[in-house]
Scaffold this motif. Structure first.
Motif, mmCIF file in Angstrom:
data_model
loop_
_atom_site.group_PDB
_atom_site.id
_atom_site.type_symbol
_atom_site.label_atom_id
_atom_site.label_comp_id
_atom_site.label_asym_id
_atom_site.label_seq_id
_atom_site.Cartn_x
_atom_site.Cartn_y
_atom_site.Cartn_z
ATOM 1 N N LEU A 53 0.820 -1.211 0.000
ATOM 2 C CA LEU A 53 0.000 0.000 0.000
ATOM 3 C C LEU A 53 0.854 1.261 0.000
ATOM 4 O O LEU A 53 0.551 2.236 -0.699
ATOM 5 N N LEU A 54 1.909 1.252 0.811
ATOM 6 C CA LEU A 54 2.793 2.409 0.947
ATOM 7 C C LEU A 54 4.233 1.927 0.794
ATOM 8 O O LEU A 54 4.937 1.690 1.784
ATOM 9 N N PRO A 55 4.691 1.802 -0.431
ATOM 10 C CA PRO A 55 5.996 1.160 -0.667
ATOM 11 C C PRO A 55 7.210 2.019 -0.349
ATOM 12 O O PRO A 55 8.309 1.492 -0.169
ATOM 13 N N HIS A 56 7.026 3.327 -0.265
ATOM 14 C CA HIS A 56 8.161 4.209 -0.016
ATOM 15 C C HIS A 56 8.226 4.512 1.483
ATOM 16 O O HIS A 56 7.208 4.760 2.124
ATOM 17 N N ARG A 57 9.429 4.542 2.039
ATOM 18 C CA ARG A 57 9.532 4.642 3.483
ATOM 19 C C ARG A 57 10.841 5.236 3.957
ATOM 20 O O ARG A 57 11.865 5.144 3.289
ATOM 21 N N GLN A 58 10.758 5.838 5.122
ATOM 22 C CA GLN A 58 11.933 6.313 5.852
ATOM 23 C C GLN A 58 11.707 5.872 7.297
ATOM 24 O O GLN A 58 10.946 6.493 8.042
ATOM 25 N N LEU A 59 12.345 4.784 7.697
ATOM 26 C CA LEU A 59 12.020 4.126 8.957
ATOM 27 C C LEU A 59 13.205 4.115 9.906
ATOM 28 O O LEU A 59 14.354 3.968 9.495
ATOM 29 N N HIS A 60 12.878 4.243 11.193
ATOM 30 C CA HIS A 60 13.898 4.135 12.233
ATOM 31 C C HIS A 60 13.266 3.432 13.437
ATOM 32 O O HIS A 60 13.038 4.041 14.494
ATOM 33 N N PRO A 61 12.981 2.138 13.285
ATOM 34 C CA PRO A 61 12.357 1.398 14.392
ATOM 35 C C PRO A 61 13.343 1.179 15.535
ATOM 36 O O PRO A 61 14.532 0.953 15.304
ATOM 37 N N GLN A 62 12.837 1.251 16.752
ATOM 38 C CA GLN A 62 13.659 1.014 17.937
ATOM 39 C C GLN A 62 12.827 0.253 18.971
ATOM 40 O O GLN A 62 11.606 0.451 19.066
ATOM 41 N N VAL A 63 13.472 -0.583 19.738
ATOM 42 C CA VAL A 63 12.785 -1.255 20.840
ATOM 43 C C VAL A 63 12.396 -0.199 21.875
ATOM 44 O O VAL A 63 13.187 0.683 22.211
ATOM 45 N N GLY A 64 11.166 -0.271 22.362
ATOM 46 C CA GLY A 64 10.691 0.702 23.339
ATOM 47 C C GLY A 64 9.851 1.788 22.691
ATOM 48 O O GLY A 64 9.076 1.519 21.780
ATOM 49 N N THR A 65 10.043 3.022 23.136
ATOM 50 C CA THR A 65 9.147 4.108 22.726
ATOM 51 C C THR A 65 9.782 5.147 21.819
ATOM 52 O O THR A 65 9.099 6.079 21.382
ATOM 53 N N VAL A 66 11.076 5.053 21.523
ATOM 54 C CA VAL A 66 11.738 6.166 20.836
ATOM 55 C C VAL A 66 11.693 6.083 19.314
ATOM 56 O O VAL A 66 12.002 7.054 18.632
ATOM 57 N N GLY A 67 11.286 4.938 18.734
ATOM 58 C CA GLY A 67 11.328 4.757 17.289
ATOM 59 C C GLY A 67 10.335 5.611 16.535
ATOM 60 O O GLY A 67 9.333 6.088 17.077
ATOM 61 N N SER A 68 10.615 5.787 15.231
ATOM 62 C CA SER A 68 9.795 6.661 14.400
ATOM 63 C C SER A 68 9.800 6.141 12.971
ATOM 64 O O SER A 68 10.751 5.487 12.534
ATOM 65 N N GLY A 69 8.730 6.430 12.236
ATOM 66 C CA GLY A 69 8.668 5.973 10.856
ATOM 67 C C GLY A 69 7.794 6.843 9.983
ATOM 68 O O GLY A 69 6.882 7.521 10.463
ATOM 69 N N LEU A 70 8.114 6.825 8.688
ATOM 70 C CA LEU A 70 7.349 7.574 7.699
ATOM 71 C C LEU A 70 7.170 6.687 6.474
ATOM 72 O O LEU A 70 8.148 6.200 5.902
ATOM 73 N N TYR A 71 5.914 6.446 6.081
ATOM 74 C CA TYR A 71 5.570 5.650 4.907
ATOM 75 C C TYR A 71 4.837 6.546 3.910
ATOM 76 O O TYR A 71 4.136 7.481 4.307
ATOM 77 N N ALA A 72 4.950 6.227 2.610
ATOM 78 C CA ALA A 72 4.249 7.026 1.609
ATOM 79 C C ALA A 72 3.937 6.200 0.364
ATOM 80 O O ALA A 72 4.642 5.245 0.033
ATOM 81 N N ARG A 73 2.889 6.633 -0.319
ATOM 82 C CA ARG A 73 2.551 6.051 -1.614
ATOM 83 C C ARG A 73 3.485 6.575 -2.700
ATOM 84 O O ARG A 73 3.678 5.935 -3.739
ATOM 85 N N PHE A 74 4.066 7.747 -2.448
ATOM 86 C CA PHE A 74 4.914 8.423 -3.422
ATOM 87 C C PHE A 74 6.376 8.385 -2.965
ATOM 88 O O PHE A 74 6.660 8.171 -1.779
ATOM 89 N N PRO A 75 7.305 8.604 -3.874
ATOM 90 C CA PRO A 75 8.729 8.559 -3.504
ATOM 91 C C PRO A 75 9.084 9.543 -2.388
ATOM 92 O O PRO A 75 8.552 10.658 -2.323
ATOM 93 N N ILE A 76 9.983 9.100 -1.519
ATOM 94 C CA ILE A 76 10.491 9.936 -0.432
ATOM 95 C C ILE A 76 11.975 10.182 -0.676
ATOM 96 O O ILE A 76 12.761 9.246 -0.814
ATOM 97 N N GLY A 77 12.358 11.438 -0.728
ATOM 98 C CA GLY A 77 13.771 11.785 -0.894
ATOM 99 C C GLY A 77 14.273 12.599 0.281
ATOM 100 O O GLY A 77 13.492 13.047 1.130
ATOM 101 N N GLU A 78 15.573 12.784 0.350
ATOM 102 C CA GLU A 78 16.195 13.600 1.388
ATOM 103 C C GLU A 78 15.745 13.164 2.775
ATOM 104 O O GLU A 78 15.460 13.988 3.662
ATOM 105 N N GLY A 79 15.652 11.866 2.983
ATOM 106 C CA GLY A 79 15.153 11.341 4.245
ATOM 107 C C GLY A 79 16.209 11.257 5.320
ATOM 108 O O GLY A 79 17.416 11.307 5.061
#
Length: 327
Positions: free
Chosen positions: A151-177
């Protein structure tokens, strides 16, 4: 004997009326003066409830014919109502002639949020951009297993154990991430990237997660993280901040961020009083609005809705916005 007691009774009733009115007066003053420091930070989050509650002492003072008390109560109520009620009313939007984008933000509560519900929301509402906070490796794997990668193939992800992780998904290309690390409190991460939406200028999207003011010794971290959020660029690239801000529109640092050139999407759509966090840990505390989608003032807000996500103490916020047309 009865006549002797009447003045005393009147004085007692008057004193009780003033006592009932005082909290609303102090609340209105604290909100106007921006006294969101120390324990006042958490208290001011409940300003919409204070506005509703301020009507009771006003009615009491009027019913008991305490004119001065009623006048002061009326001023306090008017101040609180003026500060709160506009969030229930939609506001005029810019004439944005570009494509429509649907953005969803969700705090996953250290990965405990129900992944199937989140993927279903993305699929059902044709979400184009998804920002997640408290994002874990397990949550990433489960979301992909359930079809989010298609559904959202483009991504900029930073998963972490616990509460500090963050992620960004998109249908469109992601640059300069990349990922930005907040310095305060838990040191939450914020994934970001520039999303290339066809027919619109590039838009920088960031999954926001400043520190929470859950204790007095954390308020400084909270203020530091909110002050460090990227400001809007009214004459530059488009920006969107979406996530768990741990702040409501009654907090000065969030309003200062808005004044750089952002608009709170829920506020603009007349949905600014819909609670997004709570009750928490089973406590009978009413929900407050701390999850937001902040958009550049050149972006038009079409609609905002809030959705339950089992397993998380936050509700997801879905904003439908129209971008300016590309050059």
């Amino acid at each position: 004997m009865i006549e002797e007691h009447r003045p005393r009774t009147r004085r007692v009733i008057t004193a009780l009326c003033w006592l009932a009115v005082t909290p609303a007066v102090l609340w209105a003053g604290a909100r106007l003066l921006g006294l969101d420091r120390g324990p006042g930070v958490q208290v001011l989050a409940f300003t919409p409830y204070a506005a509703a509650g301020s009507l009771a002492p006003l009615v009491l003072a009027v019913a008991l014919r305490r004119r001065w008390t009623a006048a002061v109560a009326a001023v306090a109520t008017a101040v609180l109502v003026v500060l709160v009620v506009p969030r229930m009313l939609s506001s005029p939007q810019p004439d944005a002639g570009g494509p429509t984008v649907r953005l969803l933000t969700a705090n996953l509560l250290a990965g405990a949020a129900d992944a199937r519900t989140l993927v279903d929301l993305v699929r059902r509402h044709r979400v184009d951009v998804l920002a997640v906070q408290e994002f874990t490796p397990g949550a990433q794997a489960e979301l992909d297993r359930l079809g989010l990668a298609e559904l959202l193939p483009h991504r900029q992800l930073h998963p972490q154990v616990g509460t500090v992780g963050s992620g960004l998904y998109a249908r469109f290309p992601i640059g300069e991430g990349g990922v930005r690390h907040n310095r305060g409190g838990w040191g939450f991460d914020q994934a970001y990237g520039t999303v290339a939406v066809p027919g619109a200028p590039p838009v920088r999207v960031e999954s926001a997660h400043p520190a929470a003011p859950y204790a007095i010794d954390q308020v400084g971290h909270w203020r530091t993280d909110l002050a460090a959020q990227p400001p809007a660029t009214p004459d530059g690239p488009l920006r969107i901040l979406a996530g768990d801000f741990n702040a409501t529109l009654d907090h000065t640092p969030l309003r200062d961020l808005l004044h750089t050139g952002y608009v709170d999407a829920a506020d603009a759509a007349g949905a600014g009083l819909v609670g997004t966090w709570g009750p928490y840990d089973g406590d009978p505390i009413p929900p407050v609005t701390i999850d937001h989608v902040l958009v550049d003032r050149r972006i038009a807000v079409r609609a905002v809705s809030v959705h339950d996500v089992p397993g998380s103490d936050h509700r997801a916020v879905l904003a439908e916005v129209a971008l300016p047309a590309g050059v």
